[in-house]
Design a protein around this motif. Structure first.
Motif, PDB file in Angstrom:
ATOM      1  N   ASN A 143       0.832  -1.192   0.000  1.00 12.28           N
ATOM      2  CA  ASN A 143       0.000   0.000   0.000  1.00 12.28           C
ATOM      3  C   ASN A 143       0.872   1.251   0.000  1.00 12.28           C
ATOM      4  O   ASN A 143       1.559   1.543   0.974  1.00 12.28           O
ATOM      5  CB  ASN A 143      -0.923  -0.003   1.218  1.00 12.28           C
ATOM      6  N   LYS A 144       0.821   2.000  -1.101  1.00 10.49           N
ATOM      7  CA  LYS A 144       1.685   3.174  -1.251  1.00 10.49           C
ATOM      8  C   LYS A 144       1.067   4.450  -0.689  1.00 10.49           C
ATOM      9  O   LYS A 144       1.690   5.516  -0.744  1.00 10.49           O
ATOM     10  CB  LYS A 144       2.013   3.370  -2.732  1.00 10.49           C
ATOM     11  N   MET A 145      -0.147   4.348  -0.153  1.00 11.39           N
ATOM     12  CA  MET A 145      -0.779   5.530   0.442  1.00 11.39           C
ATOM     13  C   MET A 145      -0.209   5.839   1.818  1.00 11.39           C
ATOM     14  O   MET A 145      -0.292   6.972   2.287  1.00 11.39           O
ATOM     15  CB  MET A 145      -2.290   5.304   0.577  1.00 11.39           C
ATOM     16  N   PHE A 146       0.375   4.821   2.474  1.00  9.76           N
ATOM     17  CA  PHE A 146       0.801   4.968   3.858  1.00  9.76           C
ATOM     18  C   PHE A 146       2.270   4.585   4.012  1.00  9.76           C
ATOM     19  O   PHE A 146       2.812   3.828   3.215  1.00  9.76           O
ATOM     20  CB  PHE A 146      -0.030   4.063   4.767  1.00  9.76           C
ATOM     21  N   TYR A 147       2.873   5.127   5.031  1.00 11.10           N
ATOM     22  CA  TYR A 147       4.170   4.620   5.456  1.00 11.10           C
ATOM     23  C   TYR A 147       4.089   4.336   6.954  1.00 11.10           C
ATOM     24  O   TYR A 147       3.419   5.034   7.706  1.00 11.10           O
ATOM     25  CB  TYR A 147       5.311   5.595   5.139  1.00 11.10           C
ATOM     26  N   GLN A 148       4.768   3.273   7.364  1.00 14.69           N
ATOM     27  CA  GLN A 148       4.619   2.763   8.721  1.00 14.69           C
ATOM     28  C   GLN A 148       5.615   3.396   9.663  1.00 14.69           C
ATOM     29  O   GLN A 148       6.767   3.626   9.316  1.00 14.69           O
ATOM     30  CB  GLN A 148       4.787   1.242   8.734  1.00 14.69           C
ATOM     31  N   GLU A 149       5.125   3.678  10.845  1.00 13.18           N
ATOM     32  CA  GLU A 149       5.978   4.184  11.919  1.00 13.18           C
ATOM     33  C   GLU A 149       5.778   3.294  13.137  1.00 13.18           C
ATOM     34  O   GLU A 149       4.672   2.833  13.406  1.00 13.18           O
ATOM     35  CB  GLU A 149       5.616   5.628  12.278  1.00 13.18           C
ATOM     36  N   ASN A 150       6.825   3.026  13.857  1.00 13.46           N
ATOM     37  CA  ASN A 150       6.711   2.219  15.074  1.00 13.46           C
ATOM     38  C   ASN A 150       6.277   3.110  16.228  1.00 13.46           C
ATOM     39  O   ASN A 150       6.732   4.244  16.366  1.00 13.46           O
ATOM     40  CB  ASN A 150       8.049   1.555  15.417  1.00 13.46           C
ATOM     41  N   SER A 151       5.376   2.593  17.030  1.00 18.46           N
ATOM     42  CA  SER A 151       4.930   3.342  18.198  1.00 18.46           C
ATOM     43  C   SER A 151       4.811   2.387  19.376  1.00 18.46           C
ATOM     44  O   SER A 151       4.557   1.204  19.209  1.00 18.46           O
ATOM     45  CB  SER A 151       3.569   4.009  17.929  1.00 18.46           C
ATOM     46  N   THR A 152       4.983   2.916  20.550  1.00 17.53           N
ATOM     47  CA  THR A 152       4.905   2.107  21.760  1.00 17.53           C
ATOM     48  C   THR A 152       3.808   2.652  22.656  1.00 17.53           C
ATOM     49  O   THR A 152       3.817   3.833  23.013  1.00 17.53           O
ATOM     50  CB  THR A 152       6.245   2.118  22.516  1.00 17.53           C
TER      51      THR A 152
END
Length: 356
Positions: free
Chosen positions: A224-233
């Motif tokens: 999915n090129k609409m989003f980019y993932q970020e890690n969160s805690t």
């Protein structure tokens, strides 16, 4: 077994039938368990009518176990649910305990609040006000409302929802062809609802049409090129968090609401946690007003496909935790069944927010 419940009965009070105090009816003389068994074959509407005949039946029809049975039986059959009517998951997940459930849950009230018929009757009581509002709004020049539409149901189903929307003027009339406007993505297609109100739907796909076709042929997963993932805690748990790309961000900043097309086909795998993370990225309050409505089209390809009930889809996506108005509407891509009910709700909510 003691019968009880604290629900206020829906029907207006009626006097007891003549002779009611002296001679009980044949049904009333049956053991309580048999009475409940007979009542379980009635519709909820008929049960309410029975309750209006005497004080005895007024109390009897409130039985919590009876209404819990109706709730669990009818929940999978309901075609829509919204932010005001979604039952708590505990209502149908835990075992019934009369000692505790009588205090915790008014099953009769939950049923009346949740069933689509009850919601429609509440809406019909506001039609006159809505007509006046629509007339007043028509005197003010304003741009047609715009909605961003996205989700796996646009790409994973055998029948294309968008293609059907574009080619069924008897259901939804196309009022304007797409043209480029918003930073290379496009302004979408204008439609006309009930030959009156125009609105614009901007369809956002995860990738190009060529890549989508190749993925379907090879049964591969599309990136999915609409989003980019970020890690969160969150606390001690690692969570999935997405942000939208700049082009999509521009879209989110200008639309009046969102349409999420969920794949509701029961035979397919679904990662609702990831879907929820992407929904949250789109409706991020940092990108626009926080109260913009979200319509979830719980979509299957055609009527022969087994679907996941819309109430379950709502809980799987944890929509009850959202702060803005939302609605889940069962939809069939091949016939557009249910689509107009969802569009009508979305336009009402968007017009209400604009008026405010």
């Amino acid at each position: 077994r003691e019968r009880g419940g604290t629900a206020a009965f829906a029907a207006p009070p009626h006097p007891a039938l003549p002779g009611d105090a002296e001679e009980a009816s044949a049904l009333q003389r049956l053991p309580v368990d048999l009475q409940l068994n007979v009542m379980s074959f009635l519709s909820p509407q008929d049960l309410c009518r029975l309750g209006s005949t005497s004080s005895y039946w007024r109390a009897a029809v409130r039985d919590p176990l009876l209404w819990r049975y109706f709730l669990l039986r009818d929940l999978p059959l309901w075609t829509s649910v919204d932010w005001k009517s979604l039952p708590e998951v505990e209502v149908f997940n835990k075992a019934f305990s009369e000692a505790s459930d009588n205090a915790l849950y008014d099953y009769m009230a939950v049923y009346k609040k949740s069933c689509p018929q009850g919601r429609r009757s509440l809406r019909s009581s506001r039609l006159r006000y809505g007509a006046v509002t629509s007339f007043l709004q028509s005197l003010v020049t304003q741009a047609e409302p715009r909605f961003a539409m996205f989700g796996p149901g646009l790409e994973e189903l055998d029948d294309s929802l968008v293609q059907k929307m574009m080619t069924c003027p008897e259901i939804l009339q196309v009022a304007g062809l797409p043209h480029r406007q918003i930073h290379g993505i496009g302004s979408g297609v204008s439609f006309q609802f009930n030959n009156s109100q125009k609105f614009n739907i901007l369809t956002l796909y995860s990738t190009t049409s060529v890549e989508r076709r190749r993925a379907r042929t090879e049964q591969a997963v599309v990136v999915n090129k609409m989003f980019y993932q970020e890690n969160s805690t969150e606390g001690n748990q690692q969570g999935v968090h997405y942000s939208v790309i700049d082009q999509v961000k521009k879209v989110c900043e200008v639309v009046d609401g969102f349409i999420y097309v969920a794949n509701a086909e029961a035979h397919k795998k679904h990662d609702r946690q990831e879907e929820r993370a992407r929904i949250l990225a789109m409706i991020d309050p940092a990108l626009g007003p926080p109260n913009r409505p979200l319509l979830v089209l719980s979509c299957v390809s055609h009527t022969a496909v087994e679907r996941i009930p819309c109430v379950y889809v709502a809980h799987q996506l944890q929509l009850n935790l959202l702060r803005q108005p939302w609605m889940v509407q069962d939809t069939v891509a091949a016939t557009l069944d249910g689509l107009l009910h969802g569009i009508e709700w979305l336009l009402e909510e968007a017009n209400c927010k604009n008026a405010q």
